[in-house]
Design an enzyme around this catalytic site. Sequence first.
Site, PDB file in Angstrom:
ATOM      1  N   CYS A 198       6.793 -11.444-127.742  1.00 56.29           N
ATOM      2  CA  CYS A 198       8.220 -12.010-127.576  1.00 56.29           C
ATOM      3  C   CYS A 198       8.386 -13.207-127.024  1.00 56.29           C
ATOM      4  CB  CYS A 198       8.898 -10.863-126.853  1.00 56.29           C
ATOM      5  SG  CYS A 198      10.636 -11.459-126.395  1.00 56.29           S
ATOM      6  N   CYS A 248      15.719  -8.847-130.532  1.00 56.95           N
ATOM      7  CA  CYS A 248      14.974  -8.086-129.528  1.00 56.95           C
ATOM      8  C   CYS A 248      14.152  -7.278-130.086  1.00 56.95           C
ATOM      9  CB  CYS A 248      16.046  -7.277-128.217  1.00 56.95           C
ATOM     10  SG  CYS A 248      15.028  -6.221-127.381  1.00 56.95           S
ATOM     11  N   GLU A 258      27.879  18.816-116.249  1.00 57.62           N
ATOM     12  CA  GLU A 258      27.841  17.392-116.440  1.00 57.62           C
ATOM     13  C   GLU A 258      29.088  16.702-116.124  1.00 57.62           C
ATOM     14  OE1 GLU A 258      25.939  14.847-117.885  1.00 57.62           O
ATOM     15  OE2 GLU A 258      27.952  13.518-117.792  1.00 57.62           O
ATOM     16  N   ASP A 270      17.835  16.872-115.293  1.00 52.46           N
ATOM     17  CA  ASP A 270      17.630  15.348-115.792  1.00 52.46           C
ATOM     18  C   ASP A 270      18.529  14.520-115.172  1.00 52.46           C
ATOM     19  OD1 ASP A 270      16.863  13.709-117.425  1.00 52.46           O
ATOM     20  OD2 ASP A 270      17.615  14.430-119.389  1.00 52.46           O
ATOM     21  N   CYS A 286      13.517  10.074-114.929  1.00 50.88           N
ATOM     22  CA  CYS A 286      13.251   8.734-115.465  1.00 50.88           C
ATOM     23  C   CYS A 286      12.826   7.475-114.269  1.00 50.88           C
ATOM     24  CB  CYS A 286      14.197   8.199-116.169  1.00 50.88           C
ATOM     25  SG  CYS A 286      15.864   8.162-115.171  1.00 50.88           S
TER      26      CYS A 286
HETATM   27  C1  LIG Z   1      19.567  10.851-117.440  1.00 50.62           C
HETATM   28  S1  LIG Z   1      20.987  11.814-118.282  1.00 50.62           S
HETATM   29  C2  LIG Z   1      20.465  13.079-119.058  1.00 50.62           C
HETATM   30  C3  LIG Z   1      21.411  13.623-120.047  1.00 50.62           C
HETATM   31  C4  LIG Z   1      20.670  14.877-120.999  1.00 50.62           C
HETATM   32  N1  LIG Z   1      20.178  15.678-120.192  1.00 50.62           N
HETATM   33  C5  LIG Z   1      20.183  14.246-121.955  1.00 50.62           C
HETATM   34  O1  LIG Z   1      18.597  14.139-122.245  1.00 50.62           O
HETATM   35  O2  LIG Z   1      20.532  13.753-122.994  1.00 50.62           O
HETATM   36  C6  LIG Z   1      21.866  11.932-116.666  1.00 50.62           C
HETATM   37  C7  LIG Z   1      23.241  12.708-116.889  1.00 50.62           C
HETATM   38  O3  LIG Z   1      23.941  12.899-115.729  1.00 50.62           O
HETATM   39  C8  LIG Z   1      24.963  12.691-115.716  1.00 50.62           C
HETATM   40  N2  LIG Z   1      25.633  12.776-114.287  1.00 50.62           N
HETATM   41  C9  LIG Z   1      25.172  11.707-113.392  1.00 50.62           C
HETATM   42  N3  LIG Z   1      25.483  11.954-112.119  1.00 50.62           N
HETATM   43  C10 LIG Z   1      26.076  13.474-112.043  1.00 50.62           C
HETATM   44  C11 LIG Z   1      26.508  14.551-111.339  1.00 50.62           C
HETATM   45  N4  LIG Z   1      26.493  13.965-109.923  1.00 50.62           N
HETATM   46  N5  LIG Z   1      26.943  15.603-111.691  1.00 50.62           N
HETATM   47  C12 LIG Z   1      26.829  15.700-113.158  1.00 50.62           C
HETATM   48  N6  LIG Z   1      26.253  15.056-113.892  1.00 50.62           N
HETATM   49  C13 LIG Z   1      25.997  13.968-113.612  1.00 50.62           C
HETATM   50  C14 LIG Z   1      25.093  11.395-116.379  1.00 50.62           C
HETATM   51  O4  LIG Z   1      26.567  11.154-117.028  1.00 50.62           O
HETATM   52  C15 LIG Z   1      24.321  11.774-117.680  1.00 50.62           C
HETATM   53  O5  LIG Z   1      24.904  12.494-118.679  1.00 50.62           O
END
Ligand SMILES: C[S@@+](CC[C@H](N)C(=O)[O-])C[C@H]1O[C@@H](n2cnc3c(N)ncnc32)[C@H](O)[C@@H]1O
Length: 397
Positions: free
Chosen positions: A63, A142, A282, A327, A354
């Site tokens: 890049c 990108c 969620e 997650d 992550c």
């Molecule tokens: C890394 S993403 C994972 C989403 C899903 N498991 C996927 O693989 O597509 C984290 C998720 O947690 C939600 N989130 C963040 N803080 C949260 C909380 N305190 N309670 C519930 N959900 C939450 C975010 O909105 C997001 O959708």
Amino acid sequence: MKIDKLDYYGRGILKFNNKVIFVENALKDEDIEIKIIKENKKYNEAVVTKYNNKSDIRVTPKCRYYDICGGCNISHIKDLSQEEFKENKIKELFRNFYVDEYKKIEYNTFYNYRYKIVLHIKKDKIGLYKKSSNDLIEIDKCLLVHNKINDVIKVLKEVVKRETNLNKATIKLGNITNEVMLILEGRINDYSELLKVVDVLIINDKKITKKDYIISKIGNMKYKISKNSFFQVNPYITEKIYNDIGKTIKKLNSKNVLDLYCGTGTIGIYISLLVDKVIGIEVVSDAVDDAKYNRKINNIDNISFILGKVEAKINDTYKDIDTVIVDPPRNGLHKNVIEVINKLKVKNIIYISCNPITLVRDIELLKDNYNINYIKPYDMFPNTYHVECVCLLKRKN
Ligand SMILES: C[S@@+](CC[C@H](N)C(=O)[O-])C[C@H]1O[C@@H](n2cnc3c(N)ncnc32)[C@H](O)[C@@H]1O
């Protein structure tokens, strides 16, 4: 100076006069001359002024914005050595834990893998931010994003030349369906050119096109993605992760599953046919609406969704749960969540992370009750120092 090793962010580390120095763009064993650019109490930061000898794993980044753009950070490392760096990072972070099995890292394509990008707009220029700053660097394309997104960037570049009141553009692409969503923030007079290259256009929360969502496919499942809902950016690796979670769920013979931080219900829906019951939690209401829609279009009837913060909604009424999938976002699990999981005595925790730094912090609070069965890294974000991990924790006794 000689670099001893890399830190978790891909910077070279060396010690001089008992002080650690972090050096950008320097690799292990490279013989370099450096200039200190920032002095801190405990460490200094430096840049390379001359390479006297370069590492075998060094490559010329593809890049042309690499030296200034904040998007990538390890493109100067050979593909397979990037994978080694990520595997070592995980092992180093877990050095104080007993791990039954470190699985090999899973990777796929190193470029054109992202199905989402957020671009900043300043006056008549569109691009990404420079490293550690809010200064904009204008880009034509990108290399990390799918070329369908680059086609939209090309049109956007022309549009912002005459529309100077825009601030931000988010582009999302549906896997397999190739549907494109463009979300603009700011003011725009004429968007007719954009309508030729996108399927969904949203300007400041207002939908311009009839449709306000796109569909993505992972394995045999279809998923609706709307403006505010999270969806993994790399569909190749996402499918590998979901398949592996399915295999683990089968092996564990899981029946009743909690899917915490479930987003649009992706994981729960993917594994729903393998178990009796799934409950997803969620916080984003649009994501929960999408999850309910996804349940319907995939003909699933054993999954339910709860809207709210996991730390507020999880409680000890979930007595029949045998497996919890978590997650969370980069900041990891809330302490209440860990406390309830410890109390519930669930047999298995499948932790998708992550950010391995918060993963380690959270496992520290679970380790009295759980063994680490396996950790598997996935390269969801090639050319960056980020690494996704799946970790299976099994209840002791
Ligand atoms: C890394 S993403 C994972 C989403 C899903 N498991 C996927 O693989 O597509 C984290 C998720 O947690 C939600 N989130 C963040 N803080 C949260 C909380 N305190 N309670 C519930 N959900 C939450 C975010 O909105 C997001 O959708």
